[in-house]
Motif scaffolding. Sequence first.
Motif, short mmCIF file in Angstrom:
data_model
loop_
_atom_site.label_atom_id
_atom_site.label_comp_id
_atom_site.label_asym_id
_atom_site.label_seq_id
_atom_site.Cartn_x
_atom_site.Cartn_y
_atom_site.Cartn_z
N GLY A 1 0.81 -1.20 0.00
CA GLY A 1 0.00 0.00 0.00
C GLY A 1 0.85 1.25 0.00
O GLY A 1 2.09 1.19 -0.05
N GLU A 2 0.19 2.41 0.06
CA GLU A 2 0.88 3.68 -0.07
C GLU A 2 1.93 3.90 1.02
O GLU A 2 3.05 4.30 0.74
N ALA A 3 1.56 3.64 2.27
CA ALA A 3 2.51 3.86 3.36
C ALA A 3 3.73 2.94 3.23
O ALA A 3 4.88 3.37 3.39
N GLY A 4 3.48 1.67 2.91
CA GLY A 4 4.58 0.73 2.72
C GLY A 4 5.45 1.11 1.53
O GLY A 4 6.68 0.98 1.58
N GLN A 5 4.82 1.56 0.43
CA GLN A 5 5.58 1.95 -0.76
C GLN A 5 6.45 3.18 -0.47
O GLN A 5 7.59 3.26 -0.93
N MET B 1 -12.27 5.72 7.97
CA MET B 1 -12.29 4.37 8.52
C MET B 1 -11.34 4.32 9.71
O MET B 1 -10.13 4.49 9.56
N VAL B 2 -11.87 4.08 10.91
CA VAL B 2 -11.08 4.14 12.15
C VAL B 2 -11.13 2.79 12.87
O VAL B 2 -12.20 2.17 12.96
N PRO C 1 -10.87 -2.64 4.83
CA PRO C 1 -11.18 -2.49 3.39
C PRO C 1 -9.93 -2.09 2.62
O PRO C 1 -9.02 -1.45 3.17
N THR C 2 -9.87 -2.45 1.36
CA THR C 2 -8.74 -2.07 0.51
C THR C 2 -9.01 -0.73 -0.18
O THR C 2 -10.14 -0.23 -0.21
N ASP C 3 -7.93 -0.17 -0.73
CA ASP C 3 -7.98 1.05 -1.54
C ASP C 3 -8.56 2.25 -0.80
O ASP C 3 -9.23 3.11 -1.39
N GLN C 4 -8.34 2.32 0.49
CA GLN C 4 -8.67 3.52 1.26
C GLN C 4 -7.82 3.55 2.52
O GLN C 4 -7.35 2.53 3.00
N LYS C 5 -7.63 4.76 3.04
CA LYS C 5 -6.82 4.90 4.25
C LYS C 5 -7.60 4.37 5.45
O LYS C 5 -8.78 4.68 5.62
N VAL C 6 -6.91 3.58 6.25
CA VAL C 6 -7.48 3.07 7.50
C VAL C 6 -6.68 3.71 8.63
O VAL C 6 -5.45 3.57 8.69
N TYR C 7 -7.37 4.42 9.52
CA TYR C 7 -6.71 5.14 10.60
C TYR C 7 -6.78 4.32 11.88
O TYR C 7 -7.79 3.69 12.19
N PHE C 8 -5.68 4.37 12.65
CA PHE C 8 -5.58 3.55 13.85
C PHE C 8 -5.29 4.41 15.07
O PHE C 8 -4.40 5.28 15.05
N ASN C 9 -6.05 4.17 16.15
CA ASN C 9 -5.70 4.65 17.49
C ASN C 9 -5.04 3.47 18.21
O ASN C 9 -5.67 2.42 18.37
N GLU D 1 -2.70 1.92 4.21
CA GLU D 1 -3.60 1.66 3.09
C GLU D 1 -3.19 0.36 2.41
O GLU D 1 -2.00 0.11 2.21
N PHE D 2 -4.17 -0.47 2.08
CA PHE D 2 -3.91 -1.76 1.46
C PHE D 2 -4.40 -1.71 0.01
O PHE D 2 -5.59 -1.52 -0.25
N ASP D 3 -3.47 -1.87 -0.92
CA ASP D 3 -3.81 -1.87 -2.33
C ASP D 3 -4.56 -3.16 -2.67
O ASP D 3 -4.14 -4.25 -2.29
N ASN D 4 -5.66 -3.03 -3.40
CA ASN D 4 -6.51 -4.19 -3.69
C ASN D 4 -5.78 -5.25 -4.51
O ASN D 4 -5.88 -6.45 -4.24
N GLU D 5 -5.00 -4.82 -5.50
CA GLU D 5 -4.27 -5.78 -6.33
C GLU D 5 -3.18 -6.48 -5.53
O GLU D 5 -2.98 -7.70 -5.66
N LYS D 6 -2.47 -5.72 -4.70
CA LYS D 6 -1.42 -6.32 -3.87
C LYS D 6 -2.03 -7.26 -2.84
O LYS D 6 -1.45 -8.31 -2.53
N ALA D 7 -3.21 -6.90 -2.33
CA ALA D 7 -3.88 -7.79 -1.37
C ALA D 7 -4.27 -9.10 -2.04
O ALA D 7 -4.15 -10.17 -1.45
N ALA D 8 -4.75 -9.01 -3.29
CA ALA D 8 -5.13 -10.23 -4.02
C ALA D 8 -3.92 -11.14 -4.22
O ALA D 8 -4.05 -12.37 -4.15
N GLU D 9 -2.75 -10.55 -4.46
CA GLU D 9 -1.53 -11.35 -4.62
C GLU D 9 -1.18 -12.10 -3.34
O GLU D 9 -0.56 -13.17 -3.39
N ALA D 10 -1.57 -11.54 -2.19
CA ALA D 10 -1.30 -12.18 -0.90
C ALA D 10 -2.50 -12.96 -0.40
O ALA D 10 -2.57 -13.29 0.80
N ASP D 11 -3.45 -13.27 -1.28
CA ASP D 11 -4.68 -13.98 -0.91
C ASP D 11 -5.45 -13.23 0.16
O ASP D 11 -6.09 -13.84 1.03
N ASN D 12 -5.36 -11.91 0.12
CA ASN D 12 -6.11 -11.02 1.03
C ASN D 12 -5.76 -11.25 2.50
O ASN D 12 -6.55 -10.89 3.39
#
Length: 362
Positions: free
Chosen positions: A36-40, A134-135, A163-171, A203-214
Amino acid sequence: MKQKLTKWRLFTVFGLMALVLSGCGEPFLSTLIPAGEAGQTAYDIMMLSTWIMVGVVIVVSILFAVAVIKFRRKKGDTTIPKQVEGSHVLEILWTTIPILLLIILAIPTVIATFDLADTKAMDKKNEDGTTDAMVVNVRASLYWWEFEYPNQKIITSQDLVVPTDQKVYFNVKASDVKHSFWIPAAGGKVDNNVENVNQMWLEFDNEKAAEADNLFYGKCAELCGPSHALMDFKVRALPQDEFDQWVTAMQAVDAEAAEETPTDPTAAAGQEVFNQKCLSCHAVTTADARPEAARTAPNLANFGDRELVAGILEHNEEELKNWIEDPEQYKPGNKMTGTYGELSDQELDQLAAYLMGLKVEQ
């Protein structure tokens, strides 16, 4: 002499193996395969710094080789080479070049640091107290993870679903000692502190998630006790529509649904065992109304859908019974050890059947 040569050969072989294996990785775990974006972003900065270091090593090695070969002392040569101490040109060069390299590395690093720390979207509340973002509230304990979805009013444990393809925020926080929340393929880690809440986004890229079997692996990255290395969790990254279906199914597990008697007689008997032995610590409803301090053990509402038992064992009844019977054997120092009386083999079978039947996904 032969022994020394053999040792050097072994050293060379192991050195080459380490070099080759350092490039190995799996998409569900490796920071070298960002999902995802942060990892990239972290990967790009790491590669930039690596290439700068490699360039410096190459230049220094070439200069060293030239100095050794060209200016080595020859037999009978008593001349003194030209002395260059005090050279303003050299001093400017070896001062300016490192500064330029640091600037090249510092600019993208500072920009990325501020971007990855931008969690203002979490503070924008709607009238009902929810957020458009998304929190997920992450709470770490010895040695398990709790994931609370405040907008969806869901609490679960061990398996984080996003969910994929959107930023997920964490506390991010801890309930006992310092831990660290880390999903290697998704991005950087952040400390779980007892005294304050840290925030981050991934953020989790949908295509990259599919490569990792989600499915991605999460880890505790802060030494927290004897079972630190076993404090794992799983991350299921789903397309938005599948995530919405999961949320709907989880929200349906209310108090009335949890009290329904299973149709299987063995599981029904296991429900009675659970109510007597386990209910004081564990919950089987996703909308857990208990205060945080009372949630001293993982929520088991969707236990039958999880990937692993206790985050480390295969997800089947046999391993579940092994865990219940002797959790200390698998996670030394865990808080479940010694908190209940011994169960008979029949009660273990019944309890395992009940827990494996706690499913929200068909």
